[in-house]
Design a protein around this motif. Sequence first.
Motif, short mmCIF file in Angstrom:
data_model
loop_
_atom_site.label_atom_id
_atom_site.label_comp_id
_atom_site.label_asym_id
_atom_site.label_seq_id
_atom_site.Cartn_x
_atom_site.Cartn_y
_atom_site.Cartn_z
N SER A 1 0.81 -1.10 -0.05
CA SER A 1 0.11 -0.01 0.06
C SER A 1 0.82 1.28 -0.11
N ASP A 2 0.53 2.04 -1.04
CA ASP A 2 1.36 3.37 -0.88
C ASP A 2 0.66 4.34 -0.33
N VAL A 3 1.53 4.53 1.18
CA VAL A 3 0.71 5.48 2.30
C VAL A 3 1.89 6.62 2.27
N ASN A 4 1.60 7.57 1.96
CA ASN A 4 2.74 8.94 1.77
C ASN A 4 2.94 9.28 3.05
N LYS A 5 1.87 9.51 4.02
CA LYS A 5 1.99 10.21 5.33
C LYS A 5 2.87 9.16 6.26
N LEU A 6 3.24 7.98 5.99
CA LEU A 6 4.21 7.20 6.60
C LEU A 6 5.67 7.73 6.87
N PRO A 7 6.40 7.77 7.92
CA PRO A 7 7.75 8.01 7.72
C PRO A 7 8.66 6.96 7.34
N GLN A 8 8.23 5.76 7.45
CA GLN A 8 8.83 4.43 6.96
C GLN A 8 7.99 3.49 6.62
N ASP A 9 8.33 2.38 5.89
CA ASP A 9 7.66 0.98 5.86
C ASP A 9 7.09 0.50 7.17
N VAL A 10 5.75 0.04 6.93
CA VAL A 10 5.33 -0.71 8.21
C VAL A 10 4.82 -2.00 7.70
N GLY A 11 5.16 -3.06 8.38
CA GLY A 11 4.76 -4.33 7.85
C GLY A 11 3.61 -4.81 8.87
N ALA A 12 2.66 -5.54 7.94
CA ALA A 12 1.57 -5.92 8.73
C ALA A 12 0.90 -7.31 8.13
N ILE A 13 -0.25 -7.74 8.43
CA ILE A 13 -0.71 -9.05 8.15
C ILE A 13 -2.24 -8.57 7.42
N ARG A 14 -2.31 -9.00 6.21
CA ARG A 14 -3.75 -8.89 5.67
C ARG A 14 -4.59 -9.84 5.92
N MET A 15 -5.62 -9.48 6.30
CA MET A 15 -6.82 -10.79 6.58
C MET A 15 -8.03 -10.31 6.04
N ASN A 16 -8.32 -11.05 5.21
CA ASN A 16 -9.55 -10.81 4.26
C ASN A 16 -10.85 -11.94 4.97
N VAL A 17 -11.74 -11.23 5.32
CA VAL A 17 -13.16 -12.16 5.76
C VAL A 17 -14.44 -12.10 5.24
N ASP A 18 -15.06 -13.15 5.32
CA ASP A 18 -16.60 -13.09 5.10
C ASP A 18 -17.14 -12.23 5.72
N ASP A 19 -17.10 -11.88 6.99
CA ASP A 19 -17.98 -10.98 7.76
C ASP A 19 -17.13 -9.73 8.42
N PHE A 20 -17.18 -8.71 7.90
CA PHE A 20 -16.28 -7.58 8.47
C PHE A 20 -16.67 -7.25 10.10
N ASP A 21 -17.96 -7.29 10.19
CA ASP A 21 -18.28 -6.77 11.50
C ASP A 21 -18.16 -7.67 12.61
N GLU A 22 -18.20 -8.98 12.09
CA GLU A 22 -17.82 -10.17 13.21
C GLU A 22 -16.48 -10.11 13.41
N ALA A 23 -15.52 -9.82 12.51
CA ALA A 23 -14.20 -9.94 12.87
C ALA A 23 -13.82 -8.64 13.38
N PHE A 24 -14.30 -7.56 13.13
CA PHE A 24 -13.91 -6.16 13.70
C PHE A 24 -14.23 -6.41 15.09
N ASP A 25 -15.45 -6.84 15.50
CA ASP A 25 -15.80 -7.13 16.76
C ASP A 25 -14.73 -8.28 17.70
N PHE A 26 -14.40 -9.11 16.96
CA PHE A 26 -13.48 -10.19 17.54
C PHE A 26 -12.31 -9.64 17.95
N LEU A 27 -11.52 -8.96 16.73
CA LEU A 27 -10.21 -8.16 17.22
C LEU A 27 -10.53 -6.92 18.31
N THR A 28 -11.76 -6.49 18.20
CA THR A 28 -11.74 -5.10 19.31
C THR A 28 -11.73 -5.99 20.64
N ALA A 29 -12.58 -7.20 20.86
CA ALA A 29 -12.64 -7.66 22.07
C ALA A 29 -11.31 -8.35 22.51
#
Length: 123
Positions: free
Chosen positions: A57-85
């Motif tokens: 992802s081209d994110v110009n406002k970052l000062p440096q590279d940031v590594g992450a994990i992309r997790m695509n899910v079938d139910d966004f709200d359920e996954a969002f709530d799971f991670l928030t919990a």
Amino acid sequence: MKITTFDPFIMSPKADDVIGLFEALGFERKHTKTGLNDENITDVRLKNEDGFHVDVSDVNKLPQDVGAIRMNVDDFDEAFDFLTAHGFKNTQGDKIGESPTSKGTAMVSPTGYIIVLSHHKKK
């Protein structure tokens, strides 16, 4: 909640350099999405002949590279709530990025690693 993809994700102010490195490693561009979150952000999905993926992802406002994990899910709200919990925080505050074809946001864990949560909208 079903996880449909799970792979490395690199956010970078120099995305072209990162993409060039992976192309030199044999990865090919498979998908490009621009103008995400009403910002000048472009995501590129790359894949090699063995089926491995990396997203950049081209994110110009970052000062440096940031590594992450992309997790695509079938139910966004359920996954969002799971991670928030589990103590994850939305890096955009209350904002969730949306496009006509997807919905997503970056979530940071209590210890600092990032999961880029994504959902592809079905037609």
